[in-house]
Scaffold this motif. Structure first.
Motif, PDB file in Angstrom:
ATOM      1  N   TYR A   1      46.476  44.986  30.570  1.00  0.00           N
ATOM      2  CA  TYR A   1      47.136  43.875  31.251  1.00  0.00           C
ATOM      3  C   TYR A   1      46.406  43.670  32.568  1.00  0.00           C
ATOM      4  O   TYR A   1      46.110  44.630  33.286  1.00  0.00           O
ATOM      5  CB  TYR A   1      48.604  44.229  31.502  1.00  0.00           C
ATOM      6  N   CYS A   2      46.101  42.418  32.876  1.00  0.00           N
ATOM      7  CA  CYS A   2      45.307  42.131  34.066  1.00  0.00           C
ATOM      8  C   CYS A   2      46.068  41.221  35.024  1.00  0.00           C
ATOM      9  O   CYS A   2      46.829  40.349  34.602  1.00  0.00           O
ATOM     10  CB  CYS A   2      44.002  41.441  33.664  1.00  0.00           C
ATOM     11  N   GLU A   3      45.843  41.443  36.310  1.00  0.00           N
ATOM     12  CA  GLU A   3      46.347  40.544  37.345  1.00  0.00           C
ATOM     13  C   GLU A   3      45.468  40.685  38.566  1.00  0.00           C
ATOM     14  O   GLU A   3      44.871  41.737  38.799  1.00  0.00           O
ATOM     15  CB  GLU A   3      47.815  40.813  37.674  1.00  0.00           C
ATOM     16  N   ASN A   4      45.371  39.612  39.318  1.00  0.00           N
ATOM     17  CA  ASN A   4      44.555  39.596  40.531  1.00  0.00           C
ATOM     18  C   ASN A   4      43.126  40.078  40.278  1.00  0.00           C
ATOM     19  O   ASN A   4      42.573  40.872  41.032  1.00  0.00           O
ATOM     20  CB  ASN A   4      45.218  40.409  41.649  1.00  0.00           C
ATOM     21  N   CYS A   5      42.547  39.608  39.183  1.00  0.00           N
ATOM     22  CA  CYS A   5      41.156  39.908  38.824  1.00  0.00           C
ATOM     23  C   CYS A   5      40.880  41.402  38.706  1.00  0.00           C
ATOM     24  O   CYS A   5      39.838  41.901  39.131  1.00  0.00           O
ATOM     25  CB  CYS A   5      40.192  39.261  39.814  1.00  0.00           C
ATOM     26  N   ASP A   6      41.795  42.115  38.094  1.00  0.00           N
ATOM     27  CA  ASP A   6      41.609  43.544  37.876  1.00  0.00           C
ATOM     28  C   ASP A   6      42.541  44.001  36.751  1.00  0.00           C
ATOM     29  O   ASP A   6      43.484  43.295  36.387  1.00  0.00           O
ATOM     30  CB  ASP A   6      41.927  44.332  39.146  1.00  0.00           C
ATOM     31  N   ILE A   7      42.292  45.183  36.225  1.00  0.00           N
ATOM     32  CA  ILE A   7      43.182  45.797  35.249  1.00  0.00           C
ATOM     33  C   ILE A   7      44.357  46.398  36.015  1.00  0.00           C
ATOM     34  O   ILE A   7      44.160  47.152  36.973  1.00  0.00           O
ATOM     35  CB  ILE A   7      42.452  46.885  34.434  1.00  0.00           C
ATOM     36  N   SER A   8      45.565  46.052  35.614  1.00  0.00           N
ATOM     37  CA  SER A   8      46.753  46.536  36.318  1.00  0.00           C
ATOM     38  C   SER A   8      47.019  47.999  36.001  1.00  0.00           C
ATOM     39  O   SER A   8      46.873  48.427  34.852  1.00  0.00           O
ATOM     40  CB  SER A   8      47.977  45.725  35.916  1.00  0.00           C
ATOM     41  N   PRO A   9      47.451  48.751  36.999  1.00  0.00           N
ATOM     42  CA  PRO A   9      47.808  50.150  36.742  1.00  0.00           C
ATOM     43  C   PRO A   9      49.129  50.229  35.973  1.00  0.00           C
ATOM     44  O   PRO A   9      49.991  49.361  36.115  1.00  0.00           O
ATOM     45  CB  PRO A   9      47.944  50.746  38.140  1.00  0.00           C
TER      46      PRO A   9
ATOM     47  N   ALA B   1      41.917  32.312  38.384  1.00  0.00           N
ATOM     48  CA  ALA B   1      40.837  33.284  38.597  1.00  0.00           C
ATOM     49  C   ALA B   1      40.927  34.488  37.667  1.00  0.00           C
ATOM     50  O   ALA B   1      39.908  34.947  37.143  1.00  0.00           O
ATOM     51  CB  ALA B   1      40.818  33.740  40.061  1.00  0.00           C
ATOM     52  N   THR B   2      42.121  35.014  37.438  1.00  0.00           N
ATOM     53  CA  THR B   2      42.238  36.195  36.580  1.00  0.00           C
ATOM     54  C   THR B   2      41.874  35.867  35.139  1.00  0.00           C
ATOM     55  O   THR B   2      41.210  36.662  34.462  1.00  0.00           O
ATOM     56  CB  THR B   2      43.645  36.807  36.674  1.00  0.00           C
ATOM     57  N   SER B   3      42.275  34.693  34.648  1.00  0.00           N
ATOM     58  CA  SER B   3      41.901  34.298  33.279  1.00  0.00           C
ATOM     59  C   SER B   3      40.391  34.193  33.139  1.00  0.00           C
ATOM     60  O   SER B   3      39.813  34.648  32.143  1.00  0.00           O
ATOM     61  CB  SER B   3      42.545  32.962  32.916  1.00  0.00           C
ATOM     62  N   VAL B   4      39.738  33.616  34.129  1.00  0.00           N
ATOM     63  CA  VAL B   4      38.279  33.501  34.105  1.00  0.00           C
ATOM     64  C   VAL B   4      37.654  34.888  34.181  1.00  0.00           C
ATOM     65  O   VAL B   4      36.711  35.204  33.442  1.00  0.00           O
ATOM     66  CB  VAL B   4      37.782  32.599  35.258  1.00  0.00           C
ATOM     67  N   TRP B   5      38.187  35.741  35.042  1.00  0.00           N
ATOM     68  CA  TRP B   5      37.677  37.107  35.160  1.00  0.00           C
ATOM     69  C   TRP B   5      37.808  37.842  33.831  1.00  0.00           C
ATOM     70  O   TRP B   5      36.872  38.514  33.387  1.00  0.00           O
ATOM     71  CB  TRP B   5      38.422  37.840  36.273  1.00  0.00           C
ATOM     72  N   CYS B   6      38.963  37.696  33.170  1.00  0.00           N
ATOM     73  CA  CYS B   6      39.168  38.364  31.871  1.00  0.00           C
ATOM     74  C   CYS B   6      38.152  37.893  30.833  1.00  0.00           C
ATOM     75  O   CYS B   6      37.701  38.673  30.003  1.00  0.00           O
ATOM     76  CB  CYS B   6      40.580  38.096  31.348  1.00  0.00           C
TER      77      CYS B   6
ATOM     78  N   CYS C   1      41.372  42.321  23.128  1.00  0.00           N
ATOM     79  CA  CYS C   1      42.554  41.566  23.536  1.00  0.00           C
ATOM     80  C   CYS C   1      43.077  42.097  24.863  1.00  0.00           C
ATOM     81  O   CYS C   1      43.252  43.297  25.020  1.00  0.00           O
ATOM     82  CB  CYS C   1      43.654  41.679  22.479  1.00  0.00           C
ATOM     83  N   VAL C   2      43.292  41.184  25.785  1.00  0.00           N
ATOM     84  CA  VAL C   2      43.892  41.524  27.072  1.00  0.00           C
ATOM     85  C   VAL C   2      44.992  40.507  27.345  1.00  0.00           C
ATOM     86  O   VAL C   2      45.031  39.443  26.741  1.00  0.00           O
ATOM     87  CB  VAL C   2      42.854  41.511  28.225  1.00  0.00           C
ATOM     88  N   SER C   3      45.895  40.853  28.230  1.00  0.00           N
ATOM     89  CA  SER C   3      46.904  39.882  28.660  1.00  0.00           C
ATOM     90  C   SER C   3      46.844  39.809  30.170  1.00  0.00           C
ATOM     91  O   SER C   3      46.351  40.714  30.835  1.00  0.00           O
ATOM     92  CB  SER C   3      48.299  40.303  28.189  1.00  0.00           C
ATOM     93  N   GLY C   4      47.329  38.713  30.700  1.00  0.00           N
ATOM     94  CA  GLY C   4      47.253  38.533  32.134  1.00  0.00           C
ATOM     95  C   GLY C   4      48.496  37.894  32.701  1.00  0.00           C
ATOM     96  O   GLY C   4      49.254  37.235  32.004  1.00  0.00           O
ATOM     97  N   HIS C   5      48.671  38.119  33.982  1.00  0.00           N
ATOM     98  CA  HIS C   5      49.805  37.557  34.701  1.00  0.00           C
ATOM     99  C   HIS C   5      49.586  36.064  34.901  1.00  0.00           C
ATOM    100  O   HIS C   5      48.531  35.638  35.341  1.00  0.00           O
ATOM    101  CB  HIS C   5      49.951  38.254  36.052  1.00  0.00           C
TER     102      HIS C   5
END
Length: 131
Positions: A82-90, A64-69, A12-16
């Motif tokens: 948590y992901c945003e801009n096609c990466d895992i957020s710090p 793009a981030t949803s597709v990347w996830c 499970c991941v979440s995204g912006h």
């Protein structure tokens, strides 16, 4: 949250969710033009503002981030991120939160958004609502 869903086969991941709006891209009923102008997302002439640094993107950029996830091998064993801009957020620390809040567009996630306790509550509620 993936561990709550059955172990190794669930991640499970979440995204912006990026603000994406443009001619024909989203139905006009999604948000009133007045609200988009007030948020700085729509020019006075009605054209969408495109500013990826402020999370104002085209529909393709926003998706793009949803597709990347969904497709990135980097997330194969990265549960609860948590992901945003096609990466895992710090993770934003308490010491750096004020600086992070003052810099719009800088990637980052606050600890409460990836807290295991919150994930467990969300899973429980989701099970109740979908059972």
């Amino acid at each position: 949250m993936g561990a709550l869903g059955g172990g190794d086969d669930v991640v499970c991941v979440s995204g912006h969710i990026d603000l994406s709006r443009g001619s024909g891209e989203l139905p006009r009923r999604a948000l009133p033009d007045e609200a988009l102008r007030a948020a700085g997302a729509l020019e006075s002439e009605g054209r969408p503002v495109r500013d990826p640094a402020r999370q104002q993107k085209t529909v393709a950029q926003g998706a793009a981030t949803s597709v990347w996830c969904a497709t990135s091998p980097q997330l194969d064993r990265s549960d609860g991120v948590y992901c945003e801009n096609c990466d895992i957020s710090p993770l934003v620390t308490a010491e750096s939160e004020a600086e992070w809040r003052a810099a719009p567009g800088v990637p980052g996630v606050l600890p409460y958004a990836v807290a295991p306790e919150a994930a467990a509550r969300l899973w429980e509620v989701s099970e109740r609502l979908t059972a």
